[in-house]
Structure formats: structure tokens, C-alpha cells
Design a protein around this motif. Structure first.
Motif, PDB file in Angstrom:
ATOM      1  N   LEU A   1       0.882  -1.127  -0.047  1.00  0.00           N
ATOM      2  CA  LEU A   1       0.131   0.015   0.018  1.00  0.00           C
ATOM      3  C   LEU A   1       1.010   1.252  -0.039  1.00  0.00           C
ATOM      4  O   LEU A   1       2.067   1.040  -0.078  1.00  0.00           O
ATOM      5  N   LYS A   2       0.344   2.338  -0.049  1.00  0.00           N
ATOM      6  CA  LYS A   2       1.074   3.754   0.213  1.00  0.00           C
ATOM      7  C   LYS A   2       0.370   4.576   1.283  1.00  0.00           C
ATOM      8  O   LYS A   2      -0.627   4.395   1.639  1.00  0.00           O
ATOM      9  N   ASN A   3       1.521   5.510   1.578  1.00  0.00           N
ATOM     10  CA  ASN A   3       0.991   6.270   2.631  1.00  0.00           C
ATOM     11  C   ASN A   3       0.459   7.415   1.869  1.00  0.00           C
ATOM     12  O   ASN A   3       0.706   7.859   0.812  1.00  0.00           O
TER      13      ASN A   3
ATOM     14  N   PHE B   1      -5.283  -9.326   6.839  1.00  0.00           N
ATOM     15  CA  PHE B   1      -6.606  -8.752   6.563  1.00  0.00           C
ATOM     16  C   PHE B   1      -6.785  -8.385   5.317  1.00  0.00           C
ATOM     17  O   PHE B   1      -7.849  -8.461   4.423  1.00  0.00           O
ATOM     18  N   LEU B   2      -5.969  -7.437   4.745  1.00  0.00           N
ATOM     19  CA  LEU B   2      -5.719  -7.066   3.340  1.00  0.00           C
ATOM     20  C   LEU B   2      -5.750  -8.025   2.353  1.00  0.00           C
ATOM     21  O   LEU B   2      -6.433  -8.020   1.252  1.00  0.00           O
TER      22      LEU B   2
ATOM     23  N   PRO C   1      -6.810   0.308  -2.186  1.00  0.00           N
ATOM     24  CA  PRO C   1      -6.905   0.080  -3.808  1.00  0.00           C
ATOM     25  C   PRO C   1      -8.201   0.600  -3.979  1.00  0.00           C
ATOM     26  O   PRO C   1      -8.922   0.505  -3.053  1.00  0.00           O
ATOM     27  N   PRO C   2      -8.627   1.019  -5.153  1.00  0.00           N
ATOM     28  CA  PRO C   2      -9.817   1.845  -5.357  1.00  0.00           C
ATOM     29  C   PRO C   2     -10.960   0.983  -5.451  1.00  0.00           C
ATOM     30  O   PRO C   2     -12.048   1.175  -5.306  1.00  0.00           O
ATOM     31  N   SER C   3     -10.653  -0.473  -5.378  1.00  0.00           N
ATOM     32  CA  SER C   3     -11.781  -1.595  -5.237  1.00  0.00           C
ATOM     33  C   SER C   3     -12.003  -1.812  -3.965  1.00  0.00           C
ATOM     34  O   SER C   3     -13.155  -2.581  -3.667  1.00  0.00           O
TER      35      SER C   3
ATOM     36  N   LYS D   1     -11.182   6.142   1.035  1.00  0.00           N
ATOM     37  CA  LYS D   1      -9.843   5.960   0.288  1.00  0.00           C
ATOM     38  C   LYS D   1      -8.867   5.646   1.163  1.00  0.00           C
ATOM     39  O   LYS D   1      -7.675   5.124   0.658  1.00  0.00           O
ATOM     40  N   VAL D   2      -8.983   6.018   2.551  1.00  0.00           N
ATOM     41  CA  VAL D   2      -7.904   5.877   3.384  1.00  0.00           C
ATOM     42  C   VAL D   2      -8.394   5.384   4.911  1.00  0.00           C
ATOM     43  O   VAL D   2      -9.571   5.526   5.108  1.00  0.00           O
ATOM     44  N   PHE D   3      -7.612   4.551   5.434  1.00  0.00           N
ATOM     45  CA  PHE D   3      -7.767   4.287   7.001  1.00  0.00           C
ATOM     46  C   PHE D   3      -6.577   4.893   7.671  1.00  0.00           C
ATOM     47  O   PHE D   3      -5.510   5.134   6.932  1.00  0.00           O
ATOM     48  N   ARG D   4      -6.733   5.213   8.800  1.00  0.00           N
ATOM     49  CA  ARG D   4      -5.834   5.906   9.693  1.00  0.00           C
ATOM     50  C   ARG D   4      -5.222   5.012  10.930  1.00  0.00           C
ATOM     51  O   ARG D   4      -6.204   4.409  11.560  1.00  0.00           O
ATOM     52  N   ILE D   5      -3.933   4.853  11.116  1.00  0.00           N
ATOM     53  CA  ILE D   5      -3.454   4.436  12.004  1.00  0.00           C
ATOM     54  C   ILE D   5      -2.705   5.419  13.056  1.00  0.00           C
ATOM     55  O   ILE D   5      -2.034   6.194  12.859  1.00  0.00           O
ATOM     56  N   GLY D   6      -3.199   5.201  14.243  1.00  0.00           N
ATOM     57  CA  GLY D   6      -2.907   6.220  15.474  1.00  0.00           C
ATOM     58  C   GLY D   6      -1.630   5.714  16.104  1.00  0.00           C
ATOM     59  O   GLY D   6      -1.718   4.568  16.535  1.00  0.00           O
TER      60      GLY D   6
END
Length: 95
Positions: free
Chosen positions: A8-10, A88-89, A28-30, A58-63
Motif C-alpha cells: 500500500l501507499k502512505n 486482513f488485506l 486500492p480503489p476497489s 480511500k484511506v484508513f488511519r493508524i494512530g
């Protein structure tokens, strides 16, 4: 580096903009990132943040706040995320 290891990308494009407190990970867009957040909570009791406004879905955040100064703690945290998020992914892409 961990985000890239998951394929994935940041969301943050320049390293000087990286945050000490949160990482937004592009999916990913899907894939709808809100589904990742829901499944992570239900299956792993892992709390992730949603993307907001223009990056919603489009994103999820990891704190990553807190007292994580010891090397073993950091290694455990990264291995935990690598196992859970990586698996998971892969499950999402397969299904």
C-alpha cells in the motif's frame, strides 16, 4: 516502510510531511476503507480511523500516540500490524 511492505501507499506524499501521531494509508480503489475499519474492529478488536472529507473511503488511519520508546515495544507493535493488517488485506483482495 511497513505500509509499503503491505503493498500500500502512505497518503502523505512527502516524507517531511509524515506525522508523529497518525499514518493515513491509501487502499486500492476497489476497496472501501470503511469496510477495513469495520472488519478490523469486529474481527481483531483493532481500532483504526476513517478517512475524512476528500479521502473518505480511500484511506484508513493508524494512530501511533503513546509511550512507545522501547525497541521491543516498537517491534511488537510493527509485527502486530504487519500480521493483522497484512493478513486482513490479503483476505479482502482474495474475496
Amino acid at each position: 516502510l511497513a505500509v509499503e511492505a503491505w503493498g500500500l501507499k502512505n497518503c502523505t506524499q512527502k516524507e517531511e510531511w509524515f506525522s508523529d501521531t497518525v499514518t493515513a494509508v491509501l487502499v486500492p480503489p476497489s476497496i472501501d476503507s470503511s469496510e477495513i475499519v469495520k472488519r478490523a474492529w469486529k474481527r481483531y478488536n483493532l481500532s483504526l480511523g476513517l478517512g475524512l472529507n476528500k479521502v473518505a473511503g480511500k484511506v484508513f488511519r493508524i494512530g501511533h500516540l503513546g509511550n512507545l520508546n522501547e525497541v521491543p515495544d516498537l517491534l511488537l507493535l510493527y509485527s502486530y500490524f504487519d500480521f493483522i493488517i497484512g493478513n486482513f488485506l490479503r483476505c479482502l483482495w482474495i474475496s
